[in-house]
Design a protein around this motif. Sequence first.
Motif: not given
Lengths: 274, 765
Positions: B695-716
């Motif tokens: 599955k492709s995931l696109l999610y918004s977040s402002h939690h660092l942990a959520e980003v570092t744990d789950l994201a392959d790539r991040v758009l700031v």
Amino acid sequence: MDKIATLAIYELRASVRNRWFVLYTLTFTLLASGLSYLSLSGAGLFGFAGFGRTAASLINLVLLIVPLMGLTVGAMSVAGEREQSTLSYLLAQPIGRGEVLLGKFLGLGLALATTLLLGFGLAGILIARQSSTVEADRYLALAGISLLLALASLSLGLVISVASRRGSLAVGVGLFVWLLLVFLADLGLMGTAVAMRLDVGALLTLALLNPLQVFKIAAVQALQASLEVLGPAGLYATRTFGEGLMPLLLGVLLLWVWVPLGVAHLIFVREGDV
Amino acid sequence: MNAERRGLGIRHLLVGCLALAGLLGAFLAGDAAAQPEPPFDLQAAIAQAPPGSTVEVPPGLYRGPIVVDRPLRIVGRQGPNGERPIIDGGGQGTVVTIAADGTVFQGFLVRNSGIDVDNEDGGITVDKAVDVVLADNRIEDTLYGIRGIEAHRLVLRGNVIRGKALPVARRGDGIRLWQSENCLVEDNVVEGVRDAIFWFSDDTTVRRNVFRGNRYGVHMMYTDGMVVRENLTEGNSVGIYLMYSVNVLIEGNTFRQNRGPSGYGLGLKDMDAVTVRDNYFFENRVGLFFDNSPASVNIYQEIRRNVLAYNDMGVLLMPAVARNRFAENTFLDNLEQVAAKGGGSRQGDILGANTWEGNYWSDYVGYDADGDGVGDLPYRSESLFENLIDRYPELRLFRFSPVQQTIEMAARAFPVFKPQPKLTDPSPRMDPLLPPTAPLGAPMESAMGWATAALLALAVLPAVALRAGHPARPADVGGRPRSAADATEEPMHPTPPPAPTLSPDEPVLVARRLVKRYPQPGRPWWSDATITAVEDVSFQLFPGESLALWGANGAGKTTVLKCILGLLHYEGELRLNGLDLRRQGKQARRFLGYVPQELAFHNELTVADTCRLYARLKEVSPARIPQVLALVGLAGQERKEVGALSGGMKQRLALALALLSDPPVLLLDEPTSNLDVNARQEFIDLLKRLRDRGKSLLYSSHHLAEVTDLADRVLVMAEGRIVAEGPPRTVMASLQGASGGAPGPGEPEQPDGTGPRPQEVFQAG
């Protein structure tokens, strides 16, 4: 189509659980039955007639309550869901906005129909027990025309709803429109008729701009088979339109159902941001 | 009938027959084949019969016109099946003319007159003959029915008169008596004609007749001393209209449904000394109408013990009508009990010039404390609306509208609006005093019971529809896992077309120069000022990739998601699986599963119902439901109401709903912001597993942990723009370097892992 039906049934279920809806249903049923009972209490005297006052009471009751139900229920529907953000979740599904609106219209329309049928049904039982003279087909016609009025006010309510950000605002506007249609428009028109010496043709035309008056004239025509009781304007309507009067009135009511619904659809689809 | 006379009649008849047999045989041979009985020349028989004798006429068809010029009893003999001799005028002139005194004409069917109005073509004309009796005839399809000209002491008994089927304006009169005194009209039925009219025919009695569907049931002019008793007038324009006469008694009649623009039950015009008593007036436009009656100043009229019920107007009086005594009448539920035509400034005077005493008024609101059957307060007819419509008849259009009650309430609340009473009854009866006889006519049949049954049955239909829309019982979904066989038994919903197969290096979601502007909050209506929420955002999402939108509240993350979901209008281009989201949003959303920040859903539905609803909306087989519930770990929770679920479970439910259609792309808005640390980790693990399944995931977040744990790539994102892009570690590092150690554009990570609840800044405006 399947999706619209699903939404409609879902909307119907939500309505049945809605306390406002329950309250409206109880109020309408109790008032319709009570008024029929009271206004027929003198009818046993002769075994004749006696539907006139019941009819008048029922027309009056429908004019007061049915637009109120349709307008507030319609006004609350989209705006209320928008406020709770259930609307955006629904629209995020593979459904068109038109389908959502039509589903809501059908579901709420079914719920309103249930209310009316219960009210007319129970009142009808009382009428049937007290008087054998009421003509069933006319009574059914009254119920049917009332349903048209309910759908027309529901459509108007939906227009208000799609144009409002908040449910409370929408209901406020809905109540104002109700007040306008039920009281202010008629009072204003009466005043105008007397002050400006309007001729009956102009008076009738102006009155027919109000869907409530259209309903009322159609209901009187259905119940009494003539409009004499509405005085010169009623006779003018009969003379002018003859046999075409009833189709005309029903057509206008149907326009009041579909045109606002179309407008609501346009606003809902074009306006965009949810 | 007298046996001797009958014998005489038969003998004459036989003589006549024999004498004419040869003569007629030649002429009528052709007709004889068509006629069941040998023809009989009625006119010749009349000519041959001695005065005073009886001519008995067998059934058969006789040609008119017939003229009776000698006093005979002409009696139609009925056939075995009740058929009568028919006299047919052939559409010419008057069918039967009686010119001999003392003629009796009985038992015929007279039909088919001419339609010449000037000649007054009709069924039977009694021309200057007295003491004539017309009995038990049927007169059909004639312009006029029965005419009497100077036909004194004419008796019309038991005839049935039905006019030609013509518009009212072109019909003739059913009964028309001209200068015919002391006549008796009884037990007749007169239908579908213009009037039954009596001119200059004093002392005539009209009783026990039925007048139905005519213009005027009974119309009377210059006919003094008339007695009208126990008739039924029904469905006429006017029941009985009396004009220019004196000493008339109207008693025990029933006036019902006489309607039309000038519909009256009983109308009195320029009458004197009329007595109206014990009559019933039902459902007429106007029950009783008074126009200058009594006409003479020294005459009083009595209107007593009548019942006026359910009429539009019970009594209508023209201005200046006076000297009528209304006593013991019952005014029951007339829309307007008493009306004064034209209103006028001296209304109280107008109706007050008549006396009203001891009547029953159904709208009386007084009481009877001393129990004498008479109300202790006078009855006053004072309605502002009635006064208005009396004065401005066009305002009757507003009858039945709630505005009517509003006006009455205003009049009661503000006495300045209160009208002068139209009339006052000082001694209103508490109970009606009814006439000694019951009203005439049959009550209507009604199918009201069936009608109401149908209405209630229809009312139950939606409930049935609800059950039908609810095919799977909760037990079907909950509890046991479904086998493949079970699933095939369900009516299969069409599953969405599979996503176009894309190569792994082709993006599944593409955003190109996405811009979103909102109207400036609080801008005046003429202004088009906007604020920009998303500015020139472009990115791609690849299959199996997990992409985070990271930024502070208000950075535009949620706006981007909403644009993809089709909830907002936007500029730029968005494509999902090659579909343009602006134009093909509905199809594209099939390939999209959306998990909102907080499951905004109807809390009263159960988990199973919620799943079923969305399965239908996504056109997915219900067999998917147990699968996705098991996948997110909600198996066994089907019967729970959504409102009773914990935050973590709601989030799982949202994910389950998103997964129903097995979409290639999942959109998640702050997926874990409402969860505690444990739930958050579990949820992130769940999402990771999904990503690993492709599955492709696109999610918004402002939690660092959520980003570092789950994201392959991040758009700031900051202020609607993408300010940095790359693998999380690299981006974080560069941001920390750039901003001197600050964690980034988001808020600092809370020690407990729960950030402040994000507000949707743009939506709230």
